[in-house]
Design a protein around this motif. Structure first.
Motif, PDB file in Angstrom:
ATOM      1  N   LYS A   1       0.843  -1.205   0.000  1.00 37.54           N
ATOM      2  CA  LYS A   1       0.000   0.000   0.000  1.00 37.54           C
ATOM      3  C   LYS A   1       0.880   1.257   0.000  1.00 37.54           C
ATOM      4  O   LYS A   1       0.695   2.162  -0.821  1.00 37.54           O
ATOM      5  CB  LYS A   1      -0.922  -0.008   1.236  1.00 37.54           C
ATOM      6  CG  LYS A   1      -1.672   1.291   1.401  1.00 37.54           C
ATOM      7  CD  LYS A   1      -2.537   1.320   2.645  1.00 37.54           C
ATOM      8  CE  LYS A   1      -3.105   2.722   2.812  1.00 37.54           C
ATOM      9  NZ  LYS A   1      -4.073   2.840   3.888  1.00 37.54           N
ATOM     10  N   PHE A   2       1.874   1.301   0.908  1.00 32.34           N
ATOM     11  CA  PHE A   2       2.679   2.517   1.010  1.00 32.34           C
ATOM     12  C   PHE A   2       3.635   2.711  -0.164  1.00 32.34           C
ATOM     13  O   PHE A   2       3.943   3.842  -0.528  1.00 32.34           O
ATOM     14  CB  PHE A   2       3.376   2.596   2.379  1.00 32.34           C
ATOM     15  CG  PHE A   2       2.412   3.034   3.440  1.00 32.34           C
ATOM     16  CD1 PHE A   2       1.938   4.343   3.440  1.00 32.34           C
ATOM     17  CD2 PHE A   2       1.926   2.148   4.370  1.00 32.34           C
ATOM     18  CE1 PHE A   2       1.007   4.759   4.378  1.00 32.34           C
ATOM     19  CE2 PHE A   2       0.992   2.558   5.320  1.00 32.34           C
ATOM     20  CZ  PHE A   2       0.530   3.865   5.323  1.00 32.34           C
ATOM     21  N   ILE A   3       4.069   1.616  -0.790  1.00 30.42           N
ATOM     22  CA  ILE A   3       4.883   1.755  -2.007  1.00 30.42           C
ATOM     23  C   ILE A   3       4.014   2.408  -3.085  1.00 30.42           C
ATOM     24  O   ILE A   3       4.443   3.316  -3.797  1.00 30.42           O
ATOM     25  CB  ILE A   3       5.410   0.366  -2.487  1.00 30.42           C
ATOM     26  CG1 ILE A   3       6.494  -0.152  -1.540  1.00 30.42           C
ATOM     27  CG2 ILE A   3       5.903   0.430  -3.932  1.00 30.42           C
ATOM     28  CD1 ILE A   3       7.818   0.603  -1.563  1.00 30.42           C
ATOM     29  N   THR A   4       2.759   1.969  -3.183  1.00 32.49           N
ATOM     30  CA  THR A   4       1.840   2.533  -4.184  1.00 32.49           C
ATOM     31  C   THR A   4       1.644   4.029  -3.937  1.00 32.49           C
ATOM     32  O   THR A   4       1.686   4.836  -4.874  1.00 32.49           O
ATOM     33  CB  THR A   4       0.480   1.794  -4.133  1.00 32.49           C
ATOM     34  OG1 THR A   4       0.728   0.407  -4.339  1.00 32.49           O
ATOM     35  CG2 THR A   4      -0.477   2.297  -5.192  1.00 32.49           C
ATOM     36  N   LEU A   5       1.453   4.404  -2.672  1.00 30.15           N
ATOM     37  CA  LEU A   5       1.248   5.824  -2.360  1.00 30.15           C
ATOM     38  C   LEU A   5       2.504   6.640  -2.653  1.00 30.15           C
ATOM     39  O   LEU A   5       2.428   7.769  -3.128  1.00 30.15           O
ATOM     40  CB  LEU A   5       0.833   5.993  -0.885  1.00 30.15           C
ATOM     41  CG  LEU A   5      -0.504   5.357  -0.495  1.00 30.15           C
ATOM     42  CD1 LEU A   5      -0.797   5.567   0.987  1.00 30.15           C
ATOM     43  CD2 LEU A   5      -1.654   5.956  -1.327  1.00 30.15           C
ATOM     44  N   THR A   6       3.685   6.043  -2.406  1.00 32.20           N
ATOM     45  CA  THR A   6       4.949   6.763  -2.630  1.00 32.20           C
ATOM     46  C   THR A   6       5.212   6.950  -4.122  1.00 32.20           C
ATOM     47  O   THR A   6       5.777   7.951  -4.552  1.00 32.20           O
ATOM     48  CB  THR A   6       6.127   5.953  -2.003  1.00 32.20           C
ATOM     49  OG1 THR A   6       5.824   5.737  -0.637  1.00 32.20           O
ATOM     50  CG2 THR A   6       7.456   6.686  -2.120  1.00 32.20           C
ATOM     51  N   ALA A   7       4.792   5.957  -4.928  1.00 33.15           N
ATOM     52  CA  ALA A   7       5.157   5.940  -6.350  1.00 33.15           C
ATOM     53  C   ALA A   7       4.433   6.994  -7.188  1.00 33.15           C
ATOM     54  O   ALA A   7       4.845   7.271  -8.318  1.00 33.15           O
ATOM     55  CB  ALA A   7       4.882   4.552  -6.927  1.00 33.15           C
ATOM     56  N   GLY A   8       3.357   7.563  -6.661  1.00 30.47           N
ATOM     57  CA  GLY A   8       2.619   8.578  -7.437  1.00 30.47           C
ATOM     58  C   GLY A   8       2.036   7.949  -8.688  1.00 30.47           C
ATOM     59  O   GLY A   8       1.274   6.976  -8.604  1.00 30.47           O
TER      60      GLY A   8
END
Ligand code: NAD
Ligand code: FES
Length: 267
Positions: free
Chosen positions: A191-198
């Motif tokens: 989830k947080f990788i997805t949010l970081t990746a824009g």
């Protein structure tokens, strides 16, 4: 019945089994998984195929509950009752440009066949691996052969960047263009990788609760772009930006209380 032909303790928490399975090995593609049973009426355990050769497949797992602890007791030459697979839609492999493979903990193992296939397709492959401490990394030599760069992150700062895989990704994003990210590990990490990746497309490998693994029981349903999908047949890979993370995180917590009791009984 499938014979265990190699058993290796990769680190304090993860165990590798190489299992005789020529029919599965013949068909396996990056991103696919199997479901195994060690007893007729036992639990069904989905595990991503971490590698394969002509006659065998490699599985890496963490003993966390009753069945995975029983599995960990098996030795070389013991047999697993049955393996069903390969299951799931294979990873989408093509020449994207720069592909970043992100593995968290046990999720490092299933990154291997995807990194290898992405490299063979002509991509620049950069791996970001995260673990609680430096003792928990494995297969670094294997990954060096299929990637251009490996970035390590540890929660305790014992090796590489002190922080999570998201910290490794933030640093890498400042250095140059990334065309695709593949993230495998704890649901919260994905989830947080997805949010970081824009807006960089992130492929995540979901492993919600699976029962039959064939699209019939509905156990593995996930909400993708507002539509119900089954991780076992429509996935396990989905585009992270389309996943309803809150409902998925609730579903993976469904049996938290029972899992906790199960761990207490094992002590
Ligand atoms: P862990 O809890 O030790 O975490 C490993 C790493 O993931 C951490 O060091 C950190 O870098 C990253 N991480 C954890 N939480 C994060 C957060 N909130 N934000 C950013 N990064 C975070 O992992 P473990 O005990 O080895 O467990 C592995 C997990 O991977 C299990 O939950 C397992 O179900 C999952 N897994 C998933 C697949 C799959 O196909 N989806 C395959 C194998 C393992
Ligand atoms: Fe039953 Fe996917 S595991 S539908």
């Amino acid at each position: 019945m499938n014979k265990i032909i190699e058993k290796k303790q990769l680190n304090a928490t993860n165990i590798l089994f190489r299992v005789e399975a020529p029919e599965i090995a013949k068909k396996a593609r990056a991103g696919q998984f199997i479901i195994l049973r060690i007893r007729e009426k036992g639990e069904r355990i989905p595990l991503t195929i971490a590698d394969w050769d002509k006659d065998s497949i490699t599985l890496v797992f963490q003993p966390v509950g009753k069945t995975t602890n029983e599995l960990a007791e098996l030795k070389v030459n013991d047999k697993i009752l049955d393996l069903m697979g390969p299951l799931g839609t294979p990873s989408h492999i093509e020449k994207f440009g720069t592909v970043v493979m992100i593995g968290g903990g046990l999720g490092i193992a299933p990154c291997y066949p995807i990194a290898k296939a992405m490299k063979q397709a002509g991509n620049k492959v950069i791996c970001i691996f995260g673990a609680r401490n430096k003792e928990l990394f494995f297969w670094q030599d294997k990954f060096k052969k299929v990637s251009d760069e490996i970035i390590l992150c540890t929660d305790d700062g014992s090796l590489g960047i002190k922080g999570f895989t998201t910290d490794g990704l933030k640093q890498l994003m400042q250095k140059g263009k990334i065309d695709r990210i593949v993230a495998i590990g704890p649901t919260i990490m994905m989830k947080f990788i997805t949010l970081t990746a824009g807006d960089i497309p992130v492929v995540v490998s979901l492993n919600p609760i699976m029962v039959d693994g064939m699209g019939m029981c509905g156990g593995c349903r996930v909400l993708i772009d507002g539509e119900v999908k089954f991780a076992c047949v429509d996935g396990p890979e989905f585009i992270g930006q389309k996943v309803d993370w809150d409902s998925l995180l609730n579903r993976v917590k469904t049996y938290e209380e029972e899992e906790h009791k199960c761990k207490i009984n094992l002590q």
